[in-house]
Design a protein around this motif. Structure first.
Motif, PDB file in Angstrom:
ATOM      1  N   VAL A 145     -83.150 -31.362  67.857  1.00  0.00           N
ATOM      2  CA  VAL A 145     -82.170 -32.041  67.012  1.00  0.00           C
ATOM      3  C   VAL A 145     -82.460 -33.538  67.023  1.00  0.00           C
ATOM      4  O   VAL A 145     -82.733 -34.117  68.086  1.00  0.00           O
ATOM      5  CB  VAL A 145     -80.731 -31.784  67.511  1.00  0.00           C
ATOM      6  N   MET A 146     -82.416 -34.153  65.854  1.00  0.00           N
ATOM      7  CA  MET A 146     -82.591 -35.602  65.721  1.00  0.00           C
ATOM      8  C   MET A 146     -81.279 -36.198  65.229  1.00  0.00           C
ATOM      9  O   MET A 146     -80.663 -35.673  64.304  1.00  0.00           O
ATOM     10  CB  MET A 146     -83.712 -35.920  64.729  1.00  0.00           C
ATOM     11  N   LEU A 147     -80.852 -37.291  65.837  1.00  0.00           N
ATOM     12  CA  LEU A 147     -79.564 -37.905  65.502  1.00  0.00           C
ATOM     13  C   LEU A 147     -79.756 -39.378  65.127  1.00  0.00           C
ATOM     14  O   LEU A 147     -80.239 -40.174  65.926  1.00  0.00           O
ATOM     15  CB  LEU A 147     -78.605 -37.793  66.691  1.00  0.00           C
ATOM     16  N   VAL A 148     -79.362 -39.710  63.911  1.00  0.00           N
ATOM     17  CA  VAL A 148     -79.391 -41.082  63.415  1.00  0.00           C
ATOM     18  C   VAL A 148     -77.954 -41.577  63.275  1.00  0.00           C
ATOM     19  O   VAL A 148     -77.074 -40.827  62.850  1.00  0.00           O
ATOM     20  CB  VAL A 148     -80.099 -41.147  62.035  1.00  0.00           C
ATOM     21  N   THR A 149     -77.699 -42.831  63.614  1.00  0.00           N
ATOM     22  CA  THR A 149     -76.379 -43.411  63.405  1.00  0.00           C
ATOM     23  C   THR A 149     -76.455 -44.493  62.328  1.00  0.00           C
ATOM     24  O   THR A 149     -77.448 -45.218  62.230  1.00  0.00           O
ATOM     25  CB  THR A 149     -75.811 -44.014  64.699  1.00  0.00           C
ATOM     26  N   TYR A 174     -82.501 -35.974  70.214  1.00  0.00           N
ATOM     27  CA  TYR A 174     -83.215 -37.257  70.200  1.00  0.00           C
ATOM     28  C   TYR A 174     -82.420 -38.284  69.410  1.00  0.00           C
ATOM     29  O   TYR A 174     -82.136 -38.087  68.232  1.00  0.00           O
ATOM     30  CB  TYR A 174     -84.594 -37.056  69.563  1.00  0.00           C
ATOM     31  N   LEU A 175     -82.044 -39.368  70.091  1.00  0.00           N
ATOM     32  CA  LEU A 175     -81.389 -40.480  69.392  1.00  0.00           C
ATOM     33  C   LEU A 175     -82.458 -41.238  68.619  1.00  0.00           C
ATOM     34  O   LEU A 175     -83.262 -41.975  69.194  1.00  0.00           O
ATOM     35  CB  LEU A 175     -80.694 -41.408  70.392  1.00  0.00           C
ATOM     36  N   ALA A 176     -82.459 -41.047  67.314  1.00  0.00           N
ATOM     37  CA  ALA A 176     -83.560 -41.547  66.477  1.00  0.00           C
ATOM     38  C   ALA A 176     -83.325 -42.948  65.935  1.00  0.00           C
ATOM     39  O   ALA A 176     -84.066 -43.409  65.076  1.00  0.00           O
ATOM     40  CB  ALA A 176     -83.797 -40.582  65.320  1.00  0.00           C
ATOM     41  N   GLY A 177     -82.296 -43.622  66.446  1.00  0.00           N
ATOM     42  CA  GLY A 177     -82.101 -45.014  66.068  1.00  0.00           C
ATOM     43  C   GLY A 177     -80.912 -45.239  65.159  1.00  0.00           C
ATOM     44  O   GLY A 177     -80.304 -44.306  64.636  1.00  0.00           O
ATOM     45  N   GLU A 178     -80.608 -46.506  64.992  1.00  0.00           N
ATOM     46  CA  GLU A 178     -79.482 -46.947  64.169  1.00  0.00           C
ATOM     47  C   GLU A 178     -79.998 -47.601  62.899  1.00  0.00           C
ATOM     48  O   GLU A 178     -80.941 -48.400  62.951  1.00  0.00           O
ATOM     49  CB  GLU A 178     -78.641 -47.942  64.970  1.00  0.00           C
ATOM     50  N   ILE A 179     -79.407 -47.266  61.785  1.00  0.00           N
ATOM     51  CA  ILE A 179     -79.755 -47.913  60.518  1.00  0.00           C
ATOM     52  C   ILE A 179     -78.714 -48.998  60.258  1.00  0.00           C
ATOM     53  O   ILE A 179     -77.548 -48.701  60.010  1.00  0.00           O
ATOM     54  CB  ILE A 179     -79.789 -46.894  59.372  1.00  0.00           C
TER      55      ILE A 179
END
Length: 285
Positions: A19-23, A67-72
């Motif tokens: 799982v990939m998670l973007v905030t 996976y915390l894929a970063g903040e936009i």
């Protein structure tokens, strides 16, 4: 290194995660309650304070890896934000066999991610849980406004709307015929979950505006509307969607900061984790 829900680092790398998670802490176009830009941090904080064993499924979904894929953080214009989300989603979708997830921010953050997912997956159904139709072609001079969140999705894909109880008269012409489940009809239909499932198939993107829930259980959203969805029927619907379909992506949006934010933040954290659990038992290829 910060990880989702404080999970061990070995469960939080891109390589080891399913799982990939973007905030996307964006709140540029909301028109009443402000504070959705604080939503991702509230969600992550609540996630770090919940138990990681899911009683219903008897699983620990985090073991699949998140996976915390970063903040936009792009917020110069709504259109620039949408493009940034689109590009980031497109990039992450190159990682085959992983589920893309996003936490907003206001609902406009979903426009770019749905666009990217729709380009990669054919026969896409967008399942929207929401109090509002969000079907305006443009609002306040922008096509990337939160009131336009699923207009493009409705033009390109099979849009199914659940929990709707607020809309503008101009949106009536854009309603996906036979695929709108109004809250007042759900309240009087014991078979509504099966009715929704008949309209949802194939590859699925689930977008959940937290105002879909009744404000008695999720008060801290930008526009809380009375008469919303309850917890267990919503979980039953989601579980059955994961069982029936190939859920390729999902997002949760519109968690708003407020003096009473914690109950809604914890609901959002548990909701996300329940979806990971359903993904684990039905999509664990």
């Amino acid at each position: 290194m910060r990880t989702y829900a404080g999970i061990p680092e070995e469960n939080a790398t891109l390589e080891n995660s399913k799982v990939m998670l973007v905030t996307v802490p964006y709140d540029g176009t909301s028109t009443w309650g402000k504070g959705a830009d604080k939503g991702p941090e509230l969600f992550l904080d609540a996630s770090e304070n919940m138990e990681l064993y899911d009683i219903e499924t008897g699983t620990e979904p985090y073991l699949d890896g998140v996976y915390l894929a970063g903040e936009i953080s792009e917020n110069s214009t709504p259109e620039a934000m949408t493009e940034a989300v689109y590009q980031k989603t497109k990039e992450l979708l190159n990682n085959e066999g992983k589920v893309f997830t996003l936490f907003g921010g206001e609902h406009s953050v979903s426009i770019g991610s749905i666009r990217a997912v729709g380009e990669k997956f054919e026969n896409l159904t967008v399942l929207q849980l929401d109090a509002h139709t969000d079907l305006r072609p443009e609002f306040h001079g922008s096509t990337s406004n939160h009131a336009c969140a699923v207009f493009e999705a409705n033009q390109k894909h099979n849009l199914v709307q659940v929990g709707i109880r607020s809309m503008d008269v101009e949106e009536a012409q854009y309603l996906p015929e036979g695929r709108v489940f109004f809250a007042h009809e759900i309240a009087n239909n014991d078979n509504w979950i099966n009715d929704v499932l008949e309209k949802v198939s194939g590859n699925v993107y689930i977008t959940i505006d937290l105002d879909a829930f009744d404000p008695s259980i999720a008060p801290s959203t930008g526009t809380p509307e009375p008469g919303g969805l309850q917890w267990y029927p919503t979980l039953e619907l989601l579980r059955k969607v994961f069982e029936k379909c190939n859920v390729v992506a999902f997002d949760i949006v519109e968690l708003m900061d407020s003096p009473m934010a914690k109950p809604t933040a914890f609901l959002a954290a548990k909701l996300y984790y329940k979806m990971l659990a359903y993904n684990h038992i039905y999509n664990n290829n």
